[in-house]
Design an enzyme around this catalytic site. Structure first.
Site, PDB file in Angstrom:
ATOM      1  N   ASP A  78       0.825  -1.212   0.000  1.00  0.00           N
ATOM      2  CA  ASP A  78       0.000   0.000   0.000  1.00  0.00           C
ATOM      3  C   ASP A  78       0.857   1.258   0.000  1.00  0.00           C
ATOM      4  OD1 ASP A  78       0.748  -0.793   2.670  1.00  0.00           O
ATOM      5  OD2 ASP A  78      -0.605   0.737   3.458  1.00  0.00           O
ATOM      6  N   GLU A 145       0.154  -1.482   5.576  1.00  0.00           N
ATOM      7  CA  GLU A 145       1.196  -1.102   6.528  1.00  0.00           C
ATOM      8  C   GLU A 145       1.015   0.333   7.001  1.00  0.00           C
ATOM      9  OE1 GLU A 145       5.210   0.693   7.569  1.00  0.00           O
ATOM     10  OE2 GLU A 145       3.798   1.227   5.992  1.00  0.00           O
TER      11      GLU A 145
END
Length: 487
Positions: A78, A145
């Protein structure tokens, strides 16, 4: 064709460009997960999505290297979605537009996603390359994350097959990270009943913007302006001196990013509009003087007359919340005594949303000491509880304790010196890395973090230093080849 696909090493930049074309903001990972599953299948390696949304790839050892220690290459899929005020970019549907600006790769109007797209691109290059020599390799590409390390936190035990973890999420080439801070999300909320605005009052939108923002782990020590903390100074004075009332507040949009913009809507007597504009000009001058060496681009403070809202916050609740925001600690609290240039404990007043009878304040606290992390939590709980707010914590993760005797660290330092003729630097970071979470589930792993140089992650000025990517790739290949055998 993007220019970046012509950069060296082609294998990393080609894969990074492909990643920029797949929307992957935190919380919206379906497209990137499918892209990685398809990539793994095409590369001919075992690939699957685990129950936490992570993508795992497995590449068997090169013939003759079967007895090498297993290596887990780890990065996160991400990216932080930040864009400039004039950008119309939709992170859920639109590709990133990377471009070359001298020695850097940047993005047009948005974050670049080199954090951690370059790490993922390096993993892809390893997985597809049939010429490399290496022992057994697992790739772990984690989900979400940036918003709470959810993929790492929910990583199933027993899923990974390896002895060494090489995290590819560091931002300083030539520095090898062996420790990082833990963190915790703190959220203060309050529901309130709005009251009617005085029918005679006018309203203004007060905006503070054009701050640098930045990564609340990597750049918190620089003392950059926090838009919410600047805003509260103006709002409090307007309430005290100009009979202003607070109706709306929106500032910041990511817990791990220093907020670069905040907006409020204030109501006040019509005859005080001119004084409000003068107040804003005075604060603009003060802010730019205070931050002239840190925010040299110039902080903007703007007052615009807007339609008067029908409702606003009750006086007592307004005063309590404003006082709490003013009192909330933001920035560095302490440096590590053993590493005096590394932040130990900090707090980032990241997001404020107040409108429509609901107030929400979101903070990310970090510390490499659990007792100090607990201290910060209790400090902030006390601050917002006194304002009558409900305070909750979530997403806690521990710090990663440094291991200066790490075998993989010393192999990397040896290879780095032989390849580039200079000594690598051992570092402990204040930014949170997933290593600590993964170590909690796989405590026997030998862990290090490395990567090419990036600047200003989590901001629209995020950029990757082109010249550091090729040596990073060279070191990664050589180290995988020279990983020691299992004892």
């Amino acid at each position: 064709m993007s220019d970046i696909k012509n950069l060296k090493p082609e294998c990393i930049w080609r894969n990074f460009y492909k990643l920029t074309q797949v929307p992957r903001p935190s919380g919206h990972l379906e497209k990137i997960q499918q892209f990685l599953l398809d990539f793994g299948k095409e590369a001919g390696v075992e690939t699957f999505k685990d129950p936490a949304g992570n993508i795992v790839m497995r590449k068997p050892a090169t013939s003759g290297y079967e007895n090498k220690k297993g290596v887990i290459l780890q990065a996160h899929m991400d990216m932080v979605p930040q864009k400039t005020p004039e950008s119309t970019h939709n992170f859920e549907t639109d590709p990133i537009q990377p471009w070359i600006d001298g020695e850097w790769v940047k993005a047009k109007g948005t974050t670049l996603g080199a954090d951690n797209g370059l790490g993922v691109a390096a993993i892809m290059a390893i997985m597809e390359d049939k010429t490399l020599k290496h022992g057994p390799i697992d790739a772990l590409i984690t989900a979400d994350e940036e918003t709470g390390m959810y993929g790492a936190n929910d990583l199933p035990e027993g899923e990974l097959q390896g002895d060494i973890l090489m995290n590819l999420d560091s931002e300083h080439w030539g520095k090898f990270v062996i420790g990082s801070a833990g963190g915790i999300d703190i959220t203060a909320t309050l529901d309130y009943k709005e009251v009617e605005t005085d029918a005679e009052d006018a309203a203004v939108r007060l905006t503070v913007k054009n701050l640098r923002g930045g990564h609340s782990g990597l750049e918190i020590h620089e003392g950059r302006g926090n838009a919410n903390k600047l805003m509260v100074q103006m709002v409090r004075e307007a309430i005290e001196e100009l009979d202003a009332r607070l109706a709306v507040w929106h500032g910041g949009n990511m817990r791990n990013a220093i907020p670069f913009k905040a907006e409020t809507i204030l109501t006040l007597p019509k005859e005080n509009i001119a004084a409000m504009k003068e107040l804003a000009e005075d604060w603009k001058e003060t802010f730019n003087d205070e931050f002239k060496l840190i925010e040299p681009q110039g902080i903007e403070v703007i007052v615009e007359e807007v339609e008067t809202p029908k409702t606003e916050i009750p006086v007592e609740i307004q005063d309590n919340i404003v006082d709490a925001i003013y009192a909330c600690y933001d920035g560095v609290i302490r440096f590590i005594p053993a590493y005096p240039n590394v932040v130990e404990t900090s707090s980032n007043l990241a997001i404020i949303d107040i409108e429509g009878g609901k107030a929400s304040i979101k903070i990310l606290a970090r510390s490499s000491r659990e007792d100090m992390k607990d201290y910060v939590v209790k400090t902030l709980e006390s601050c917002f509880s006194m304002a009558g707010m409900k305070v909750e914590t979530a997403g806690s993760y521990g710090g990663w304790d440094p291991n200066p005797d790490s075998e993989i660290l010393h192999l990397l330092l040896k290879e780095y010196k032989e390849l580039f003729g200079e000594d690598g630097i051992i570092q402990v970071d204040h930014a949170g890395l997933e290593c600590s979470v993964i170590l909690g589930k796989y405590p026997w792993l030998d862990v290090v973090s490395l990567g090419p140089t990036m600047k200003s992650p989590h901001t629209t000025t995020e950029r990757a230093l082109i010249a550091t990517v090729e040596p990073f790739w060279t070191l990664l290949k050589k180290t995988l080849e020279d990983v020691p055998e299992k004892r």
